[in-house]
Design an enzyme around this catalytic site. Structure first.
Site, short mmCIF file in Angstrom:
data_model
loop_
_atom_site.label_atom_id
_atom_site.label_comp_id
_atom_site.label_asym_id
_atom_site.label_seq_id
_atom_site.Cartn_x
_atom_site.Cartn_y
_atom_site.Cartn_z
N GLY A 1 -11.98 -2.66 1.85
CA GLY A 1 -11.45 -1.69 1.06
C GLY A 1 -9.89 -1.75 1.01
O GLY A 1 -9.37 -2.34 1.60
N CYS A 2 -9.19 -0.82 -0.20
CA CYS A 2 -7.97 -1.10 -0.37
C CYS A 2 -7.21 -0.39 0.83
O CYS A 2 -6.29 -0.96 1.38
CB CYS A 2 -7.56 -0.30 -1.77
SG CYS A 2 -8.48 0.96 -2.11
N TYR A 3 -7.66 1.07 1.03
CA TYR A 3 -6.89 1.73 2.09
C TYR A 3 -7.26 0.96 3.37
O TYR A 3 -6.31 0.75 4.35
CB TYR A 3 -7.38 3.04 2.35
CG TYR A 3 -7.12 4.21 1.24
CD1 TYR A 3 -5.83 4.36 1.06
CD2 TYR A 3 -8.14 4.65 0.41
CE1 TYR A 3 -5.16 5.19 0.11
CE2 TYR A 3 -7.59 6.15 -0.40
CZ TYR A 3 -6.20 5.99 -0.53
OH TYR A 3 -6.01 6.89 -1.59
N THR B 1 -7.30 -2.17 4.31
CA THR B 1 -6.44 -3.09 4.10
C THR B 1 -5.23 -2.76 4.58
O THR B 1 -4.55 -3.40 5.66
CB THR B 1 -6.43 -4.07 2.77
OG1 THR B 1 -7.84 -4.51 2.79
CG2 THR B 1 -5.41 -5.11 2.98
#
Lengths: 346, 346, 346, 346
Positions: free
Chosen positions: A148-150, A152
């Protein structure tokens, strides 16, 4: 050439995958699905792809996918787990940009995602695709769970501190801020221009789906020790970008110089992690439209609280770019192939 | 390899030149000046260029420029005309992104730019660098006057109509809208975030410096016939992009289909001009961070007023990208070399 | 106290009406409907109204409306025409912020709005509520058609020129730009933050619903003479504001000073129209959150084209504020009562 | 009527003071200074004030100030301390929106503000103007130190927890985010539209001037106990608004319901502090252009970390509005007089 298919080409992660892949020198784009737009020319939906992509959206059942080497899922949660089995059976490797294969504890996954898992055995097999941690396992992955973006941004920021064992793992705080494209290309009232612009808010303080993912992966770094994490996401009136501000209590006496060295040496061989010089503050625009993560580490007032600032483009290092980075590793290509975009600024 | 120097690397056109040139396969970057920052690492000013550019800003007198094949000027107006002579004498070709060589009538230039011209003979020699009109002359140019951003968008939109001789040249209207980066990277109150955001305005209705440039170039298209032009620029709260809305009175009876054909055939061989299908409206973001111009032509209510919509990225096709396009032509490279960026969206 | 009801309180015009009316010293707010949210506290939907509005949304059938003196419709097109008859029968006056009563030619209305009209007799009776033109008729109106946002900005700008008879009515151009709130509070893909931000586009060049409204009202100013109008609306990445840039060909020789005087004298008695000094350019933010229209008139290069710049806040003078101004007139109150907001800047 | 003067009317706090004061029913505006614009009409600088303010900017020596009851300083730091003495001698009370009288420890002030203090005795006399804490002392103040924007948002959020003695004062974290108007109306490169838009960053992590102010005032709440505070400010691409996300470790076992009650009862009598229902997240736009502070308290995963979300408009409750609230208290007026603005949304 790597033959590539895309499930879910009509969302923001999908169009970003297309932007990257049409310039990737080792990729041949085979087919792209869209749930609602079968038959439409891809470039009619996305004028940025005029003269770049000649394909029309196809249905998931399209035969072209069987001839792919790899298929990316840029679909909502719950799709990849139902489609991956037949693709794998046809010898096609799978990279899921959604969350279907990220959480190892099935009960936990089902609690946060609100559905029964359709392919538990693939969860066990899947590799969590954060190259800076799991590069070796990624090479051989058949099922790749793209982070996921968060997670990472948060993981890369905490990593050197956790590996060095110099912080209290029981009270980590991740105050994270995301641009609006992270909410996807969905017609929802809360994402309207007039609802978002010139405003700022936290959301999901009570519990966000990336919370269990971050906690799981942080815990793996410290050999399974339980992590005490407070994660508060916020919505920023900008299109792209994540800024994670991370707080931890130091348990060892380490001066600012040594902290800086710790971060620089941890990431010295990494193409896509850039540790800024001491005292700097990364801006999200410094990574806009690129696969870079930029990090700075601070120790305000020489106190026992360490502050890490970590920025990525949520659609690139937080989604499509990292997925291509993983594909490069899986297929033995140079890890940065097709990912050498200079960030766009201003 | 083309050896390239840049005067004025600390502005928005300068950093955009750098973004493009560091990925250009036939370019070797030799030296970059900054008026205020000699000695500073370029990547310390622009973190987007970390790991991309190793140079430090140098002074204009730097010897490196003499070894260049071409020097770009991304400086304020009035600089290139004083530096070009010694560069030309050293055999270096010059591409000016400012206005020093755009206006052929010196008195007119001096009126609008408020200074005496330092190199009148170079004005006479200079080639106006709109490749879609002057491609042949560009090949041999020693001094290249790169067009202004507004003129590029306005010219490309009016071009097919003027060449076909089907509009009244006495009453052209160009209602143009620009993003804020067009004002440059200058610490001025009027360009502050809080002054611009969530607002819209016209400016310089009484007279903008691009007015004489547009009028001159439109007039050249129709063999010197005088043009009656009303040009109203506006400021849009966005970073990049120009949208020109052009109005002209038809003097011939031409139906919508023929209008569409006229535009499509005029630009059929052009890499960087994309005529949209009938009925469409180009968005500036459809060309963001790319060298493309997208155009649509309309004839509302089948009346005698034709409306052309023309969009570019002011920093790319309106400045740095067009300059590189011109360099490619001047040095016999493929016109699109290093300019194959897919627009960034969202 | 004027007893007031609102149909459609959950949209942007609705919440703006509420913002104004809760501070209006002569108004008692009786009831507010919402199509989807009956029973919900108004302040739960709009936190800005916490401690300001105690009401819950009710259904249209609610008895409270019969006791109102006036009901505002901030509903989609097609609602007011079905509800107005029973309200009028109960002695309640009606102010419609939508388009149901704006177009006098029923066939024209039905063509542009795509439905049969439910109350043709009320169209004949309705008064078009632009106070600067129709103040006297507004006083006695039972059915008030509140003007559209674009028509308000365009009308006020062309008015002095048309009344003075000094322009060619056959070739008027209105190049208009609107903030995004003009599209309403609807969950549509095209209005998402990530679709709008950092971009600019024209839309509906082929035909916008405000086109026939503007043409009708301009024509009434010149005694029914047919108007040749080209109207091109654009979408600006900002929340509020309309900027109309108007072009007309002068048919009389009038110098800049006389033009300026013409505008100043036409609006000298108007509370909500402010003519700027010669040479100025109004910004939309100069009227943000207020009922003001600011206008500037220019004659570039002393040519025969006159350019008028006219700005309003689309939700105030273009909707809710003008509706309250009309209510004040209809009920014999001071025209500016409750409308003395100072624009918010920055 | 309270006779009011303003020093520094050309900045954002100054124009916001003017916006509020011209509608204040008990205020007579006497004179306004501007460092650079003496003689200019105030409304020529700020078109929003056309027809609202007839004054021209005067110099600080203007006699009108001697006849004032109170003078507001919306000047840079270091001005009020030099001008206050002669005003006080003339019987004029002083409200400083800058930092001259906020820090009681002179050495600390001089360290952070980089200059010698010109009026130490006034620092000792000054009252810190956070009405929710110091209301009684404010009534009699001659010199009022209006709190900083960050300190206001942070203080109000931590207040109930500190007063109740249920958190660890040694490890408070304030992750704060501000709109760009907080940086003032100054022509600086870093505040340009194109530098800020579509980006997000932390700044001054090593030390921000509001750090000692927050620490001092938090400490006063707990009887002088030293506070361990980590304060990280961030810049949000929006004009107005502060969002403080506050983290503290609970030292007592208190459930979510009791936490909610604690906050509600602490602020139950406060006009300008609104505690949201449990589970909500305040947006900065919910207080835009108003003097309200909205607060929510959370305890994620029922852990020992409490999270408080606190939002204000930095120019109103964080500057001009709070200053007028203090003036009302000082002059015995209703505390909310002239401050009953409904927030503007959208």
């Amino acid at each position: 050439m790597i033959k590539v298919g895309i499930f879910g080409g009509a969302g923001y992660a999908g169009v970003e995958l297309l932007r990257i892949l049409v310039r990737h020198p080792a990729v041949q784009l085979m087919a792209v699905t869209s749930h609602d737009e079968v038959g439409l020319k891809v470039s009619d939906m996305f004028p940025t792809l005029r003269r770049q992509v000649d394909l029309r959206f196809v249905a998931p059942q399209d035969d072209a996918f069987k001839n792919c080497d790899v298929v990316f899922f840029a679909t909502p949660n719950g799709i990849a787990m139902t489609q991956a089995p037949w693709l794998l059976a046809a010898g096609v490797r799978v990279i899921d940009l959604a969350a279907d294969f990220r959480i190892r504890d099935l009960a936990e996954w089902e609690k946060w995602y609100g559905m029964a898992h359709a392919a538990p055995e693939l969860v066990a097999e899947a590799v969590y695709g954060l190259p800076e941690v799991h590069r070796e396992q990624i090479r051989g992955a058949r099922v790749l769970a793209n982070p996921g973006c968060y997670p990472t941004a948060v993981m890369l920021g905490f990593l050197p501190l956790l590996e060095a064992g110099i912080i209290d793992c029981g009270h980590l705080i991740a105050d994270a801020k995301s641009g609006v494209s992270g909410a996807g290309r969905r017609a929802e009232m809360t994402n309207l221009y007039s609802e978002i612009t010139d405003s700022f808010k936290a959301y999901a303080v009570g519990g966000h789906r990336h919370f269990p993912e971050i906690r799981q992966e942080l815990s793996r770094v410290v050999g399974g020790t339980e992590i005490g994490l407070t994660f508060v996401p916020h919505l920023v009136p900008m299109i792209r970008g994540i800024h994670a501000t991370l707080y931890a209590q130091l348990t060892s006496d380490i001066d600012g110089k040594a902290l800086q060295d710790l971060f620089e040496s941890r990431f010295s061989g990494e193409t896509f992690v850039d540790v800024l010089p001491a005292g700097r503050h990364p801006e999200t625009r410094s990574v806009r439209a690129s696969n870079m993560c930029r990090i700075a580490v601070h120790r305000p007032q020489d106190g026992d609280t360490v502050v890490v600032l970590s920025v990525i483009d949520n659609l690139v290092k937080g989604a499509a770019g990292q997925a291509v980075q993983n594909m490069n590793i899986m297929f033995g290509e140079e890890e940065s192939l097709g990912l050498d975009m200079v960030p766009v600024s201003p």
